[in-house]
Scaffold this active site. Structure first.
Site, PDB file in Angstrom:
ATOM      1  CB  SER A  69      33.098  35.955  40.076  1.00 50.48           C
ATOM      2  OG  SER A  69      34.462  35.646  40.264  1.00 50.48           O
ATOM      3  CD  GLU A  70      35.526  39.518  42.912  1.00 50.50           C
ATOM      4  OE1 GLU A  70      36.738  39.315  43.074  1.00 50.50           O
ATOM      5  OE2 GLU A  70      34.689  39.328  43.804  1.00 50.50           O
ATOM      6  CB  THR A  71      37.610  42.057  35.469  1.00 48.38           C
ATOM      7  OG1 THR A  71      36.966  41.001  34.736  1.00 48.38           O
ATOM      8  CG2 THR A  71      38.800  42.560  34.676  1.00 48.38           C
TER       9      THR A  71
END
Length: 295
Positions: free
Chosen positions: A45-47
């Site tokens: 979903s996020e890095t």
């Protein structure tokens, strides 16, 4: 070019639960285009990338991207996971527990609550709560979530709220209704665009059948940035806690616990307090993997 990374399970007490986050330290040499490509490669979903801050007083600057290339400017699991990694990395002064993070053009305080051998616990402030207003679209929301209008709570109304990122909070009748949701991404994306929200937080405050100590049970859908469902969303749990305190369901300064991720097999606990015009979010996490990208 070799780029090292770590994998952190956020809002988790043990590996393979909570919300996974890829953290890339020493990212100053990466262009925006390369950061977006790496986020797409990890497909989480996020890095989050750690870069030098450019605002006075900030200790670390965080930049977070979704697989679709959108930069996330709120302080949720994207920031929590980065500080859990920092607490375990040996890069922070062991005699100091208060720090300042830069996210976009804002600086926000962070506190390392504990640094255990297996993981760490972090508390941080989000932006001041904002409540742009209720959303009069009950039937359309139910349809977009594949629910019957009767599955939505009769005594609460959907509304947009923000502690850094605006999300649409949709109250459901009970946990069963939350679990029944099966969103139509295109339909939900149009509705979110119409009300000026990024994601949809479907929640219930009916605690029947919930574990002891849980104040709300939620699921998060964000088709606007290509996230079908997220197992733990600090930028949505923060506004929800603020709404519960505003409406008298919880007292100012009282602990609020949101459970999320059960439907995905990744149960997560998000701890929050609301007071003095600020929302504080607390969570634990564990570093579960480390590696190197050969680019």
């Amino acid at each position: 070019m070799d780029v090292r990374f770590s994998w952190v399970d956020v809002f988790a007490e043990r590996p393979l639960t909570g919300n996974p986050l890829a953290v890339v330290p020493d990212a100053d040499g990466l262009s925006d285009e390369r950061m977006r490509a790496i986020a797409r490669e990890f497909n989480q979903s996020e890095t989050t990338f750690l870069v030098r801050p450019d605002l006075p007083g900030a200790d670390h600057r965080l930049r977070s991207f979704t697989p679709g290339g959108a930069e996330v400017l709120g302080a949720g699991h994207n920031a929590m996971g980065a500080w859990i990694w920092l607490a375990r990395s040996g890069l922070l002064d062991p005699g100091r527990d208060a720090f300042v993070q830069q996210i976009g053009g804002d600086t926000l305080p962070v506190r390392i609550v504990s640094r255990g051998e297996g993981g760490a616990r972090v508390a941080m402030e989000q932006a001041a709560p904002r409540f742009p207003g209720p959303v009069d679209a009950r039937d359309a929301l139910a349809a977009a979530l594949a629910l019957d209008p009767a599955d939505l709570a009769a005594d609460r109304v959907p509304e947009v709220a923000s502690t850094g990122v605006a999300h649409l909070l949709v109250p459901a009748r009970d946990a069963r209704a939350v679990d029944l949701a099966d969103p139509d991404p295109a339909r939900l994306r149009r509705l979110l665009a119409d009300v000026g929200a990024e994601g949809c937080y479907l929640y219930t405050v009916d605690t029947a059948g919930l574990p002891p100590g849980v104040d709300a049970y939620a699921r998060f859908f964000n088709p606007t940035v290509g996230i079908a469902e997220d197992p733990a969303t600090g930028t949505a749990a923060g506004p929800l806690a603020a709404v519960l305190v505003r409406d008298g369901l919880k007292r100012e300064g009282e602990a609020v616990t949101v459970e999320q991720g059960r439907a995905m097999g990744r149960p997560s606990r998000i701890g929050l307090t609301v007071g003095g015009g600020a929302v504080r979010i607390t969570g634990s996490g564990v570093v579960v993997a480390e590696g190197t990208l050969h680019l």
